[in-house]
Motif scaffolding. Structure first.
Motif, mmCIF file in Angstrom:
data_model
loop_
_atom_site.group_PDB
_atom_site.id
_atom_site.type_symbol
_atom_site.label_atom_id
_atom_site.label_comp_id
_atom_site.label_asym_id
_atom_site.label_seq_id
_atom_site.Cartn_x
_atom_site.Cartn_y
_atom_site.Cartn_z
ATOM 1 N N GLN A 199 5.850 -21.936 -38.613
ATOM 2 C CA GLN A 199 6.108 -21.158 -39.895
ATOM 3 C C GLN A 199 6.957 -22.264 -40.795
ATOM 4 O O GLN A 199 7.932 -22.868 -40.288
ATOM 5 C CB GLN A 199 6.926 -20.003 -39.819
ATOM 6 N N SER A 200 6.701 -22.221 -41.977
ATOM 7 C CA SER A 200 7.535 -22.946 -42.920
ATOM 8 C C SER A 200 9.125 -22.163 -43.145
ATOM 9 O O SER A 200 9.156 -21.093 -42.872
ATOM 10 C CB SER A 200 6.662 -23.084 -44.162
ATOM 11 N N GLU A 201 9.988 -23.070 -43.919
ATOM 12 C CA GLU A 201 11.088 -22.333 -44.447
ATOM 13 C C GLU A 201 10.644 -21.666 -45.631
ATOM 14 O O GLU A 201 9.504 -21.814 -46.177
ATOM 15 C CB GLU A 201 12.108 -23.618 -44.911
ATOM 16 N N GLY A 202 11.561 -20.816 -46.055
ATOM 17 C CA GLY A 202 11.218 -19.817 -47.226
ATOM 18 C C GLY A 202 11.500 -20.686 -48.412
ATOM 19 O O GLY A 202 12.317 -21.535 -48.708
ATOM 20 N N VAL A 203 10.354 -20.461 -49.380
ATOM 21 C CA VAL A 203 10.638 -20.901 -50.867
ATOM 22 C C VAL A 203 11.005 -19.984 -51.888
ATOM 23 O O VAL A 203 10.318 -18.823 -51.681
ATOM 24 C CB VAL A 203 9.476 -21.836 -51.157
ATOM 25 N N LEU A 204 11.915 -20.458 -52.630
ATOM 26 C CA LEU A 204 12.149 -19.413 -53.427
ATOM 27 C C LEU A 204 11.001 -18.994 -54.825
ATOM 28 O O LEU A 204 10.346 -20.081 -54.938
ATOM 29 C CB LEU A 204 13.224 -19.790 -54.400
#
Length: 266
Positions: A199-204
């Protein structure tokens, strides 16, 4: 006439049964890079007793058994084991060069049972790219792309989720619009293959505009006003103390002058 038809149908059924018995059976295995391949094929009764067997990978011989014993060929030596009683073949430290079809031969006869092997890497942690670069809350729409290294990872799937919601399968790219996504704060993407997922980091969300916090604004203004009022009171008290001090000093000086005047002069 009826007997002839029945004989034809019986013969045709027998042919179909024989073809089905000899039909090719394919097993598919996906192996992690560096992992172990294990194949245990069925042994037809008509092949017993066994007097020889060998495995092939494509056109290459992997191993062979006969009355002289087991021989493992160079490419697989040191990492392969053959059980001639069950025909089970195990190969350790699998690499992408081991991809392909494995075929078994018993008593000089190729068997219909085959194994298709694919060796893959674990997927890497993906990241989310936003386009166009100037995308902001003033834009009507943007495109999110889930990107990661897909070298030797096999078939890959991508899924997306919004904030703390559920994962949804939408492909590598996701179109977002102000109409449908302006209230979403963060996006996440997931990249998966047959043996792993990351899973990726969250992006705003570039289309997200935080709502005005009225309560916070009011409290902030009140805090500023209170601080200013306190400052004014402190300054006013300082001025009063300074004035009282000066007044007391002037009175003391006048009293001293009066006492000096009352003293007899020589």
């Amino acid at each position: 006439m009826a007997r002839a038809v029945r004989r034809c149908l019986t013969a045709a059924l027998l042919v179909l049964l024989l073809e089905a018995a000899g039909a090719e059976q394919t097993d598919t295995q996906v192996i992690r890079l560096g992992g172990k391949l294990s194949m245990t094929p069925p042994l037809p009764e008509e092949m017993k007793p066994l007097f020889n067997m060998w495995w092939k990978h494509g056109r290459d011989l992997v191993c062979e058994w006969d009355k002289d014993g087991v021989e493992i060929y160079i490419k697989y030596k040191g990492r392969s084991q053959l059980d001639h009683l069950t025909a089970r073949l195990e190969i350790d430290n699998m690499t992408t060069e081991d991809n392909g079809v494995y075929t078994l031969f018993l008593n000089n006869n190729e068997q219909p049972w085959k194994t298709v092997v694919t060796v893959v890497r674990d997927v890497t942690k993906p990241s989310i790219q936003i386009s166009p670069l100037k995308c902001s809350y003033l834009s009507d729409s943007c495109i999110l792309t889930c990107e990661g290294d897909v070298t030797e990872v096999g078939e890959v799937t991508f899924r997306w989720k919004e904030d703390g919601g559920a994962w949804e399968r939408q492909g590598q790219k996701m179109d977002i619009t102000k109409l449908h996504h302006s209230k979403v704060e963060n996006f996440f993407c997931q990249m998966s293959n047959q043996i792993s997922d990351r899973q990726s980091e969250g992006v705003l969300n570039p289309l997200y505009k935080a709502p005005l916090n009225v309560l916070g604004l009011v409290l902030g203004v009140l805090a500023v006003l209170v601080a200013a009022a306190v400052g004014v009171v402190v300054l006013w008290k300082k001025k009063l103390l300074c004035f009282a001090s000066k007044k007391a000093g002037g009175a003391a000086e006048r009293k001293a002058d009066e006492e000096d005047d009352l003293k007899p002069k020589p």
